[in-house]
Design a protein around this motif. Structure first.
Motif, PDB file in Angstrom:
ATOM      1  N   SER A  43       0.815  -1.214   0.000  1.00  0.00           N
ATOM      2  CA  SER A  43       0.000   0.000   0.000  1.00  0.00           C
ATOM      3  C   SER A  43       0.844   1.259   0.000  1.00  0.00           C
ATOM      4  O   SER A  43       0.347   2.350  -0.290  1.00  0.00           O
ATOM      5  N   HIS A  44       2.129   1.123   0.328  1.00  0.00           N
ATOM      6  CA  HIS A  44       3.010   2.289   0.406  1.00  0.00           C
ATOM      7  C   HIS A  44       4.014   2.353  -0.748  1.00  0.00           C
ATOM      8  O   HIS A  44       4.631   3.391  -0.966  1.00  0.00           O
ATOM      9  N   THR A  45       4.215   1.250  -1.446  1.00  0.00           N
ATOM     10  CA  THR A  45       5.268   1.244  -2.471  1.00  0.00           C
ATOM     11  C   THR A  45       5.017   2.262  -3.577  1.00  0.00           C
ATOM     12  O   THR A  45       5.966   2.853  -4.109  1.00  0.00           O
ATOM     13  N   ALA A  46       3.747   2.480  -3.914  1.00  0.00           N
ATOM     14  CA  ALA A  46       3.439   3.433  -4.984  1.00  0.00           C
ATOM     15  C   ALA A  46       3.776   4.865  -4.590  1.00  0.00           C
ATOM     16  O   ALA A  46       3.973   5.723  -5.453  1.00  0.00           O
ATOM     17  N   SER A  47       3.840   5.132  -3.278  1.00  0.00           N
ATOM     18  CA  SER A  47       4.126   6.487  -2.801  1.00  0.00           C
ATOM     19  C   SER A  47       5.622   6.761  -2.671  1.00  0.00           C
ATOM     20  O   SER A  47       6.021   7.901  -2.433  1.00  0.00           O
ATOM     21  N   LEU A  48       6.437   5.734  -2.804  1.00  0.00           N
ATOM     22  CA  LEU A  48       7.875   5.914  -2.637  1.00  0.00           C
ATOM     23  C   LEU A  48       8.485   6.601  -3.856  1.00  0.00           C
ATOM     24  O   LEU A  48       8.115   6.307  -4.996  1.00  0.00           O
ATOM     25  N   PRO A  49       9.427   7.499  -3.635  1.00  0.00           N
ATOM     26  CA  PRO A  49      10.120   8.121  -4.774  1.00  0.00           C
ATOM     27  C   PRO A  49      10.966   7.075  -5.490  1.00  0.00           C
ATOM     28  O   PRO A  49      11.404   6.098  -4.885  1.00  0.00           O
TER      29      PRO A  49
END
Length: 363
Positions: A43-49
């Protein structure tokens, strides 16, 4: 997760997390603490630069250059447990040397780059006796006190860890090139900055939290009032580490920082025995880690996010006056939220208001 076989995908993922905004990193760390998982949640990988491919390749190539090069992520088995317990732990650690030494019993020795002959003499004597008692030495490989502490430990054939404010492959300061090579061979050169990262002014205060965090205590041998050693000492206090200071001649400006620390509660020491008597066992007592905070929250019925937020803010309030503006800069919260947290901490007896800001209450 032993982090022995790094591939491009893993390096890219962890470099991305290291580059992520502070708030996102906190969310992922909290998720790990709650679940015990060792992967970054989908759920957080898409938000990582995105980590540039050139950086990923540089790290991969650097790891392959020598068997002494290593990379530890927060979840690696060899990642120092003491660093997991601090506020804002480094996500990645790049190192050269024997990573097993990172879990040796360690004491930080820091001080002036332009140290007086008296301070150098006292430091050498104390570090020699600390090494005889089995303590490894951590410092920042700077000129002066740092370099002397490293060389003394090397001479005693005890572990020494140099924490850098640049990539582990760079010689900074250049005059300590030979020292760095010795530490790589007999100790560990450590950095949270990837290979090739140049030294920058803002890197050094950040690296100081690692110097204190990996150590059971911090000895400040000599420091003026604007010394970076005082930053390291403040981190040590916030992390629950012991702080020791060597007093010096009153007129000497290099004594002023140590005298201030002593006035604020650091232990005055004149020999290694004064330090050893305060650190009788290993591991030393440290501040509660994130998992302990979560367990406490469950037992007390408090909401986990609120407790963790207060704990993070509390970690930034020192025993010297800490301004509201500085505290606000350390968070991603609104002014009203920070004010509410400070009020809560004050009502609970953790801090108190003083002219110019807030101070931590000794409990």
């Amino acid at each position: 997760m032993h982090c022995i076989d790094w591939d491009h995908r893993m390096i890219s993922q962890w470099l991305s997390l290291q580059r992520a905004p502070v708030k996102l990193r906190r969310e992922i760390l909290t998720w790990w603490q709650q679940t015990g998982e060792q992967q970054i949640p989908l759920s957080h990988t898409a938000s990582l630069p995105t980590a540039p491919c050139a950086e990923v390749q540089r790290v991969f190539d650097w790891l392959g250059e020598s068997s002494s090069h290593f990379l530890l992520s927060y979840h690696c088995a060899d990642y120092p447990q003491s660093l997991r317990e601090i506020y804002r732990p480094p996500i990645l650690l790049f190192g050269i040397g024997d990573k097993a030494l990172l879990n040796h019993r360690l004491l930080a020795v820091i001080g002036s780059r332009k140290a007086s002959p008296l301070a150098l003499s006292l430091t050498e004597a104390m570090v020699t006796d600390l090494c005889k008692a089995g303590w490894g030495i951590v410092s920042g490989m700077a000129l002066g006190i740092d370099g002397l502490a490293h060389r003394t430990a090397l001479g005693m054939q005890l572990p020494t860890i140099a924490v850098l404010g640049c990539g582990p492959d760079l010689n900074y300061p250049p005059r300590n090139r030979a020292l760095r090579q010795e530490i790589c061979a007999q100790g560990v050169v450590l950095s949270e900055y990837m290979p090739g990262t140049p030294a920058k002014t803002e890197h050094f205060p950040a690296r100081n939290r690692i110097i204190s965090g990996i150590s059971a205590g911090v000895l400040v041998a000599e420091a003026n009032m604007r010394s970076g050693s005082l930053i390291t000492a403040r981190y040590a206090i916030e992390q629950g580490r012991e702080v020791f200071a060597i007093p010096g001649p009153v007129p000497h400006p290099g004594s002023a920082g140590c005298h201030l620390l002593i006035q604020q509660g650091a232990k005055l020491v004149t020999c290694a025995a004064d330090i050893i008597n305060e650190l009788p066992s290993w591991p030393a007592n440290t501040a509660a880690n994130g998992q302990q905070q979560l367990e406490l929250a469950t037992k007390s019925g408090e909401s986990v996010p609120k407790l963790l937020a207060n704990a993070e803010l509390l970690a930034n309030v020192g025993y010297e006056t800490t301004s509201f503006d500085w505290l606000l800069q350390q968070t991603n919260e609104s002014v009203s939220e920070v004010v509410n947290q400070l009020i809560s901490l004050e009502l609970d007896g953790w801090i108190k208001t003083v002219p110019g800001g807030y101070v931590r209450v000794r409990r």
